[in-house]
Design an enzyme around this catalytic site. Structure first.
Site, mmCIF file in Angstrom:
data_model
loop_
_atom_site.group_PDB
_atom_site.id
_atom_site.type_symbol
_atom_site.label_atom_id
_atom_site.label_comp_id
_atom_site.label_asym_id
_atom_site.label_seq_id
_atom_site.Cartn_x
_atom_site.Cartn_y
_atom_site.Cartn_z
ATOM 1 N N CYS A 170 1.905 -0.328 -8.914
ATOM 2 C CA CYS A 170 3.288 0.748 -8.281
ATOM 3 C C CYS A 170 4.410 0.941 -8.961
ATOM 4 O O CYS A 170 5.654 1.731 -8.920
ATOM 5 C CB CYS A 170 3.707 -0.408 -6.955
ATOM 6 S SG CYS A 170 3.345 -2.410 -8.615
ATOM 7 N N ALA A 214 3.204 5.955 3.221
ATOM 8 C CA ALA A 214 1.655 7.041 4.490
ATOM 9 C C ALA A 214 2.123 5.631 4.924
ATOM 10 O O ALA A 214 2.186 5.667 6.797
ATOM 11 C CB ALA A 214 1.095 7.640 4.928
ATOM 12 N N THR A 215 0.146 5.086 5.480
ATOM 13 C CA THR A 215 0.367 3.322 6.105
ATOM 14 C C THR A 215 0.680 2.934 6.144
ATOM 15 O O THR A 215 1.437 2.183 7.090
ATOM 16 C CB THR A 215 -0.814 2.764 4.855
ATOM 17 O OG1 THR A 215 -1.425 3.853 4.239
ATOM 18 C CG2 THR A 215 -2.025 1.943 5.834
ATOM 19 N N GLY A 216 1.981 2.741 5.489
ATOM 20 C CA GLY A 216 3.466 1.850 5.899
ATOM 21 C C GLY A 216 4.015 1.772 6.864
ATOM 22 O O GLY A 216 4.836 0.756 7.754
ATOM 23 N N GLU A 256 5.805 -3.525 0.622
ATOM 24 C CA GLU A 256 5.454 -2.866 0.202
ATOM 25 C C GLU A 256 4.938 -1.646 -0.668
ATOM 26 O O GLU A 256 3.680 -1.833 -0.547
ATOM 27 C CB GLU A 256 5.269 -4.241 -1.678
ATOM 28 C CG GLU A 256 5.795 -5.332 -0.826
ATOM 29 C CD GLU A 256 5.531 -6.525 -2.229
ATOM 30 O OE1 GLU A 256 6.282 -7.105 -2.093
ATOM 31 O OE2 GLU A 256 5.479 -6.224 -2.604
ATOM 32 N N GLY A 263 0.687 -0.880 0.114
ATOM 33 C CA GLY A 263 -0.122 0.193 0.169
ATOM 34 C C GLY A 263 0.651 1.379 0.205
ATOM 35 O O GLY A 263 2.524 1.056 -0.201
ATOM 36 N N SER A 264 0.010 1.986 0.467
ATOM 37 C CA SER A 264 1.378 3.684 0.298
ATOM 38 C C SER A 264 2.071 3.724 1.471
ATOM 39 O O SER A 264 1.732 2.858 2.945
ATOM 40 C CB SER A 264 0.088 4.652 0.607
ATOM 41 O OG SER A 264 -0.311 4.923 1.857
#
Ligand code: NAD
Length: 457
Positions: free
Chosen positions: A263, A210-212, A229, A207-208
């Site tokens: 991605c 920021a969330t990672g 990733e 995912g993004s």
């Protein structure tokens, strides 16, 4: 029980409502996954392989309806949904063929009475929090090798691809994966957050950025293995000696396939000044041929933008590029709804002061920048906090290898782009993430190596 509403991004219509999890049901699923794990790990590998083989057969049997559901929930053109499912079959074939060798015990030393061995034991309970842009790929890159290596899996599909997530879980259960061994967890980011609170042994995220980062911060005190990733701002360089027409066709496709929501979409193009103008004309001609429209139409190449919020990101990048002097060559605006639509957009005369060349666009939009030589191109390609993929188009293989060796990216491409192979590790440098999936390394990553020191009495 709360329900998750799924809307078709091509029409805005409500197409499904799924029962969603809450904190209590997530905890119950995590407990079931923990309880089921020892037995699954003790199941002979041949049986686990057979189950995944039946899962593959289930995908084949339902390929058309599964592709249609995917297209309706994420707006991906139907031909590209079929491609994703067929690509998944190839990945499963690789995993079925390679898992045994990847996790076999390794005898690394024998000397007299001393024997040293490495075994690969499952991590335990693996959580997979996933993105919507290639839900079959990014989901199954984790789920399939994790199951094959003896882990149980808690899988939270994206709230934008939740129906696909439910189908993956259903098909695995139909294939014989026991209920507690693989469970889908349905909901949005708050339910992802609830999953992080559980006792898990590995967290695999797509995912993004920021969330990672948020996920890594939550799990750090518990020292849970984390793989991320994340996004990219993937560059490609067209050298003076490239086949300009072939490079333009390949890069237009790399930038716009899946409506630019990959991605590894090409997000920046650098072109040697000697062929810049010819290259741009070929790109524009190729893009003009891309059919935008109903994702269920087999001829459509560019479908809907999955998340409405991304339209704002694209608007900001376009306005910023225009304000800083870029030349808009086509597109540059939303298309009329209902649904989320953006015109394929090409900019020239761009530079690195512009967000378009620095921040992930995740849409059908590309900037093309003129460069004077190879060194300038490499410096610009590396001028990013990301490092997922990078490419060079040239007739000179040795020069391509030299340049690509200097580029910070997990995957590098010579005369190709936007490509993933099950045989090669998929990983990012910098803000593109940590860890990897795919290849034999992406099988072993779901295991811990255990070191055996064995002395004969
Ligand atoms: P996202 O970060 O918005 O969401 C990803 C997942 O995280 C979703 O399932 C979401 O519900 C969950 N989530 C959100 N907040 C959470 C929280 N606080 N705690 C736990 N879980 C939470 O990303 P997205 O929009 O689904 O995906 C797009 C991004 O994914 C792009 O940046 C793209 O480049 C990247 N991506 C990377 C790869 C790769 O292989 N490197 C592959 C596909 C997509």
């Amino acid at each position: 029980m709360t329900r998750l509403k799924i809307r078709n991004p091509a029409t805005g219509a409500l197409i499904a409502e799924l029962p969603a999890d809450d904190a209590g049901s997530v905890a119950a699923k995590a407990a079931a996954a923990r309880a089921a794990q020892p037995r699954w790990a003790a199941t002979p590998l041949a049986e686990r392989l057979a189950v995944i083989g039946r899962f593959r057969a289930g995908l084949v049997a339902e390929l058309e309806p599964l592709a249609a559901t995917l297209t309706q929930e994420v707006g991906k053109p139907i031909s590209q949904s079929r491609n994703e499912l067929n690509g998944l079959l190839a990945r499963i074939d690789f995993l079925l063929a390679q898992t045994e060798a990847a996790i076999n015990a390794e005898d690394v030393f024998h000397d007299g009475g001393m024997h040293e061995q490495i075994t690969h034991i499952p991590l335990g309970v693996v959580a997979n929090i996933s993105a919507w842009n290639y839900p079959y790929f990014v989901g199954c890159n984790v789920i399939v090798p994790a199951l094959l290596t003896g882990n149980t899996v808690l899988y939270k599909p994206s709230e934008f691809a939740a129906q696909t997530g439910v189908h993956i879980a259903r098909l695995l259960h139909q294939a014989g994966v026991p209920a507690g061994v693989m469970q889908a967890v349905i909901g949005a980011g708050d339910i992802g957050g609830a999953l992080l609170e559980q006792r898990i042994d590995g967290l695999f995220f797509t995912g993004s950025h920021a969330t990672g980062v948020r996920i890594a911060q939550v799990l750090a005190p518990r020292l849970v293995k984390v793989q991320l990733e994340l996004g990219g701002k993937d560059p490609s360089y067209v050298r003076a000696d490239a086949d300009v027409k072939a490079a333009a066709a390949s890069l237009a496709d790399g930038a716009m396939y899946n409506s630019g929501q990959s991605c590894c979409s090409v997000e920046r193009i650098y072109v040697h000044e000697s062929l810049h103008d010819a290259f741009v004309e070929h790109v524009l001609a190729t893009v003009a041929g891309f059919k935008v429209g109903d994702p269920m139409d087999a001829a459509t190449y560019i479908g809907a933008i999955t998340r409405a919020a991304q339209l704002d990101v694209l608007d900001v990048q376009v306005a910023d590029a225009c304000a800083k002097g870029a030349t808009l060559r086509c597109g540059g605006q939303r298309l009329p709804g209902p649904g989320n639509w953006y015109a394929p957009t090409v900019f020239t005369e761009v530079d690195h002061t512009m967000e378009l060349m620095r921040e992930e666009s995740f849409g059908p939009i590309i900037g093309i920048q003129k460069v004077r030589n190879d060194d300038e191109a490499v410096a610009l390609m590396n001028d990013t906090r990301y490092g997922l993929t990078a490419g060079v188009f040239t007739r000179d293989e040795a020069r391509a290898r030299e340049l690509l060796a200097r580029v910070n990216a997990g995957s590098v491409y010579w005369n190709c782009c936007d490509r993933v192979s099950p045989r090669l590790p998929w990983s990012g440098h910098g803000d593109s993430g940590i860890g990897l999936t795919l290849s034999t390394h992406g099988i072993q990553t779901f295991t811990r190596p255990k070191a055996w020191h064995l002395r004969q009495p």
